[in-house]
Design an enzyme around this catalytic site. Structure first.
Site, mmCIF file in Angstrom:
data_model
loop_
_atom_site.group_PDB
_atom_site.id
_atom_site.type_symbol
_atom_site.label_atom_id
_atom_site.label_comp_id
_atom_site.label_asym_id
_atom_site.label_seq_id
_atom_site.Cartn_x
_atom_site.Cartn_y
_atom_site.Cartn_z
ATOM 1 N N ARG A 46 0.672 -1.325 -0.042
ATOM 2 C CA ARG A 46 -0.094 0.248 0.065
ATOM 3 C C ARG A 46 0.673 1.348 -0.041
ATOM 4 N NH1 ARG A 46 -5.452 -0.140 2.734
ATOM 5 N NH2 ARG A 46 -4.624 1.577 3.911
ATOM 6 N N ARG A 57 1.775 11.928 -10.888
ATOM 7 C CA ARG A 57 1.707 13.824 -10.723
ATOM 8 C C ARG A 57 2.821 14.100 -11.143
ATOM 9 N NH1 ARG A 57 -2.975 13.394 -11.217
ATOM 10 N NH2 ARG A 57 -4.692 13.822 -9.472
ATOM 11 N N HIS A 60 2.841 14.454 -14.894
ATOM 12 C CA HIS A 60 1.766 15.247 -15.296
ATOM 13 C C HIS A 60 2.403 16.798 -15.064
ATOM 14 C CE1 HIS A 60 -1.870 12.641 -13.775
ATOM 15 N NE2 HIS A 60 -1.562 12.278 -15.127
ATOM 16 N N SER A 86 8.845 4.074 2.647
ATOM 17 C CA SER A 86 8.701 2.884 3.525
ATOM 18 C C SER A 86 8.554 3.186 5.049
ATOM 19 C CB SER A 86 10.162 2.210 3.417
ATOM 20 O OG SER A 86 9.993 1.104 4.343
ATOM 21 N N SER A 88 8.264 1.200 7.685
ATOM 22 C CA SER A 88 9.182 0.675 8.577
ATOM 23 C C SER A 88 10.735 1.129 8.199
ATOM 24 C CB SER A 88 9.114 -0.987 8.309
ATOM 25 O OG SER A 88 9.626 -1.110 7.078
ATOM 26 N N GLY A 89 11.027 1.511 7.049
ATOM 27 C CA GLY A 89 12.215 1.808 6.637
ATOM 28 C C GLY A 89 12.973 0.670 6.545
ATOM 29 N N THR A 91 11.908 -2.541 4.598
ATOM 30 C CA THR A 91 11.420 -3.400 3.836
ATOM 31 C C THR A 91 12.602 -3.915 2.714
ATOM 32 O OG1 THR A 91 9.211 -2.731 3.648
ATOM 33 C CG2 THR A 91 9.911 -4.013 1.944
ATOM 34 N N SER A 150 -2.079 1.611 7.934
ATOM 35 C CA SER A 150 -2.697 2.334 7.260
ATOM 36 C C SER A 150 -2.437 3.833 7.397
ATOM 37 C CB SER A 150 -4.481 2.034 7.765
ATOM 38 O OG SER A 150 -4.705 0.897 7.162
ATOM 39 N N GLU A 153 0.474 5.031 5.320
ATOM 40 C CA GLU A 153 0.224 5.044 4.000
ATOM 41 C C GLU A 153 -0.588 6.211 3.618
ATOM 42 O OE1 GLU A 153 0.439 0.201 4.903
ATOM 43 O OE2 GLU A 153 -1.439 1.137 4.466
ATOM 44 N N ASP A 161 1.102 14.622 -1.997
ATOM 45 C CA ASP A 161 0.368 15.442 -2.835
ATOM 46 C C ASP A 161 0.707 16.892 -2.396
ATOM 47 O OD1 ASP A 161 -1.017 13.793 -4.686
ATOM 48 O OD2 ASP A 161 -2.897 13.723 -3.397
HETATM 49 O O1 LIG Z 1 6.005 0.882 4.143
HETATM 50 P P1 LIG Z 1 6.576 -0.416 4.365
HETATM 51 O O2 LIG Z 1 6.955 -0.815 5.960
HETATM 52 O O3 LIG Z 1 7.890 -0.482 3.557
HETATM 53 O O4 LIG Z 1 5.746 -1.625 4.076
HETATM 54 C C1 LIG Z 1 5.278 -1.789 2.915
HETATM 55 C C2 LIG Z 1 3.828 -2.548 2.901
HETATM 56 O O5 LIG Z 1 3.959 -3.449 3.539
HETATM 57 C C3 LIG Z 1 2.635 -3.734 4.611
HETATM 58 O O6 LIG Z 1 3.036 -3.241 5.790
HETATM 59 C C4 LIG Z 1 2.349 -5.246 4.570
HETATM 60 O O7 LIG Z 1 2.382 -5.613 3.272
HETATM 61 C C5 LIG Z 1 1.845 -2.893 3.738
HETATM 62 O O8 LIG Z 1 0.742 -2.414 4.580
HETATM 63 C C6 LIG Z 1 2.834 -1.620 3.471
HETATM 64 O O9 LIG Z 1 2.126 -0.818 2.524
#
Ligand SMILES: O=P(O)(O)OC[C@H]1O[C@](O)(CO)[C@@H](O)[C@@H]1O
Length: 186
Positions: A46, A57, A60, A86, A88-89, A91, A150, A153, A161
């Site tokens: 997400r 954008r 655009h 990210s 969590s920073g 991923t 959420s 995100e 934006d």
């Molecule tokens: O923003 P992060 O920590 O890199 O995670 C990426 C995605 O992984 C999730 O936490 C789970 O898949 C999502 O909700 C999120 O958008």
């Protein structure tokens, strides 16, 4: 609680969280975008959806912007800007991309809950969005009624934006002009 009341809780959380984001960091990110030859954005799940909407954008507006992982995305060069979104920073795929961007010598920015994480430590600029994170245990400064990531995100989407509005102001570009670049084969 009904759905309208939940919506009010959500928008309140978003306003509280984005109100704590550094305006100076927002300005720095705006300037990094203006200085870059090309702009690459990346994000997973997400968070990636917010990043993709941001790249759209930027396109655009006339910037040469790409989403990492898409077939038409070219190679990153030293004159370019890489933006990793990210919460969590940490991923894995994004950490790897950030390390590669560092080796290439590109400018690196991140929008994150955890500027002290593996991506934030490498980045030239880490914009902190102080939302809760389910992945990073290092901190959980705030609470949210919403599940998982959420709030981050949503905030990332709106923060991006806000960057677009500042870029429109700085470049003097109107919404009408941007609409002329919108896809006409949808
Ligand atoms: O923003 P992060 O920590 O890199 O995670 C990426 C995605 O992984 C999730 O936490 C789970 O898949 C999502 O909700 C999120 O958008």
């Amino acid at each position: 609680m009904n759905v309208t009341e939940y919506a009010g809780l959500i928008t309140g959380e978003i306003a509280d969280t984005l109100g704590k984001v550094s305006p100076e960091d927002g300005e720095k990110l705006t300037d990094m975008i203006l200085d870059a030859k090309k702009i690459f954005v990346a994000g997973a799940g997400r968070t990636g959806m917010a990043a993709r909407a941001f790249a759209m954008r930027l396109m655009h507006m006339g910037f040469e912007a790409y989403v990492c992982g898409e077939t038409i995305t070219p190679s990153l060069e030293a004159e370019d800007l890489f933006i990793a979104a990210s919460g969590s920073g940490s991923t894995g795929s994004l950490v790897t991309m950030t390390q590669k961007a560092e080796k290439i010598g590109a400018q690196i920015a991140t929008v994150t809950i955890c500027p002290e994480g593996p991506i934030g430590r490498i980045a030239d600029l880490a914009v902190e969005i102080p939302a809760p994170t389910p992945k990073a245990r290092v901190k959980n400064k705030t609470v949210s009624v919403q599940p998982m990531g959420s709030l981050f995100e949503q905030c990332a989407f709106i923060f991006f934006d806000s960057i677009i509005l500042r870029l429109m102001e700085k470049r003097g570009i109107s919404s009408d002009k941007m609409f002329t670049r919108h896809a006409n084969l949808e």
